[in-house]
Enzyme design. Structure first.
Site, mmCIF file in Angstrom:
data_model
loop_
_atom_site.group_PDB
_atom_site.id
_atom_site.type_symbol
_atom_site.label_atom_id
_atom_site.label_comp_id
_atom_site.label_asym_id
_atom_site.label_seq_id
_atom_site.Cartn_x
_atom_site.Cartn_y
_atom_site.Cartn_z
ATOM 1 N N LYS A 80 0.845 -1.203 0.000
ATOM 2 C CA LYS A 80 0.000 0.000 0.000
ATOM 3 C C LYS A 80 0.877 1.248 0.000
ATOM 4 C CE LYS A 80 -3.788 2.161 2.621
ATOM 5 N NZ LYS A 80 -4.700 2.003 3.780
ATOM 6 N N SER A 149 -9.351 2.303 2.880
ATOM 7 C CA SER A 149 -8.427 3.040 2.040
ATOM 8 C C SER A 149 -7.436 2.160 1.268
ATOM 9 C CB SER A 149 -7.628 4.033 2.897
ATOM 10 O OG SER A 149 -6.904 3.350 3.927
ATOM 11 N N SER A 173 -10.309 -0.204 6.817
ATOM 12 C CA SER A 173 -9.602 -0.091 5.543
ATOM 13 C C SER A 173 -8.945 -1.362 5.040
ATOM 14 C CB SER A 173 -8.550 1.017 5.634
ATOM 15 O OG SER A 173 -9.161 2.266 5.799
#
Length: 441
Positions: A80, A149, A173
């Site tokens: 990420k 996210s 997330s």
């Protein structure tokens, strides 16, 4: 060769270790899959195919030279884009950090490399790992959100572009995108994986999590990432956990599951209500519906207050210096956080230990709590990333949670979330494995 991108990480690692597969061939298959599907899904914030292939070739060379091979040797992993990588930029989904190049790996990335993993690229995050969506679309339906996210990480695994990925969770997330994209997602106990080198937005909530194609994948990568780090204030000392072996062990007696509707239940879609009613009925004697004290209704509210206040504190300098580079929604979110009162923030912090005791009593009687991973399937449209309400309370309590792709509603996945007591990842994953096998029998 063209089907190599479909391999689960556990199987890919086994084949590489046994000399049946090269890291280079696996990486090439993943990159070919990316070339085929990513123009529509857009899961990547940074990708250098030549660099990825070179790293895979180096992994093969080390194996040929007789070097020790770690448990993830040669397996591609997506990171990420709020997690630092010394050989790739970390841009945090914001023009403020465009082309930012860290000088060293985050602790979790260093652990992956030590285990032999090959970092394939950086996956899309929402703006500063908050609520403003990035460019990624849901692989199951391009007109729906993949969640956030950790949008790119979940979409990349779900679409076969990479077998494993890292995400982070402050509210929902990791678990929510896994639910929306139909894959396995795991958020361990707060402090199980080091956050050193990860963009911080809430020091009492932020948790590194993982995505995979099976529970074996989840256990494999989480085991490699577990460890104490004195630089992270929530990291804790413990013996190295073996997460894979328990998956192969049968229960002497079937585990006991507690179905709790949670304070989020009124926000779930009617179809989710119906699906979980059917699930509880199918589980029969293995699952009991429970109620918890009314004080637990405040769990999502407490999480929201803490996240809002700490987010404003950690991003305050960004707000002051780069406000024009923030989205309107981000500016509004940070301005709201700056208005949180000290009393409400401290009350939310101090309530956590008291409310966890109610959950600890549940875990004395049950192996895990079962509940939805999201209010329903991924919402249509790309303007939001969906509601994290079914995850936020568990992040607040710092407990491990795993989502299992066991349901569909109107052709779209809805995850079944299992939650366990703090620091007992092995038992939670073992229970999850029992549930997958039981429902598949």
């Amino acid at each position: 060769m063209t089907d190599l991108f479909q391999l689960a990480a556990y199987e890919a690692a086994r084949r590489i270790r046994n000399g049946e597969l090269s890291a280079y061939a696996l990486m090439r298959a993943c990159l070919e899959r990316i070339e085929a599907v990513d123009p529509q899904i857009q899961a990547w914030a940074f990708l250098d195919p030549e660099h990825a292939l070179a790293m895979a070739a180096e992994a093969d060379a080390r194996q040929r030279d007789g070097a020790a091979c770690g448990p993830l040797h040669g397996v591609p992993v997506a990171i990420k884009d709020i997690i630092d990588t010394e050989d790739m930029p970390t841009q945090c989904g914001s023009p403020i950090f465009a082309a930012r190049q860290p000088l060293e790996d985050a602790a979790c990335v260093a652990a992956l490399r030590a285990a032999g993993a090959v970092i394939i690229g950086k996956s899309v995050t929402t703006e500063l790992a908050s609520l403003t969506p990035g460019k990624t679309r849901n692989p199951r339906d391009l007109e729906r959100t993949p969640g956030g996210s950790s949008s790119g990480s979940a979409a990349a695994v779900a679409s076969g572009m990479v077998p494993l990925a890292l995400g982070t969770q402050t509210a929902g997330s990791v678990i929510r995108p896994a639910s929306f994209c139909g894959i396995f997602g795991f958020k361990p106990t707060l402090g199980f994986i080091s956050r050193t080198g990860v963009l911080m937005q809430s020091h009492t909530l932020d948790t590194v999590g993982v995505y995979g194609r099976s529970l074996q994948d989840i256990a494999l990568i989480a085991e490699c990432l577990s460890g104490w780090d004195g630089r992270d204030e929530v990291s804790y000392r413990r013996a190295q956990q073996n997460l894979l072996a328990p998956l192969e062990q049968d229960f002497a007696q079937p585990p006991r599951l507690a179905f709790w509707r949670t304070p989020a239940w009124p926000l779930a879609e009617p179809a989710t209500h119906d699906a979980f009613a059917e699930l509880v009925e199918e589980l029969g004697e293995h699952c009991r519906t429970i109620e918890l004290p009314a004080a637990c209704d405040a769990l999502p509210t407490h999480q929201g207050i803490i996240q809002s206040a700490e987010n404003a504190a950690w991003y305050g300098d960004i707000y002051d210096r780069y406000s024009d580079s923030l989205s309107p929604a981000m500016r509004e979110r940070l301005a709201k956080g700056m208005q949180e009162g000290a009393r409400s923030y401290l009350e939310a912090l101090t309530a956590r230990a008291r409310l966890y005791r109610h959950m600890a009593e549940v875990f004395e009687r049950f192996d895990a709590v079962i509940c939805p991973a999201a209010p329903g399937p991924a919402p249509k449209g790309l303007e939001t990333t969906g509601n994290p309400i079914f995850n936020a309370l568990w992040t607040y309590l710092g407990v491990p949670a795993v989502t299992l792709p066991l349901m569909e509603i109107d052709g779209m996945p809805v995850g079944v979330q299992l939650v366990g007591p703090r620091r007992d990842e092995a038992h939670l994953l073992r229970t999850a494995n029992w549930l997958v096998k039981h429902l598949s029998a």
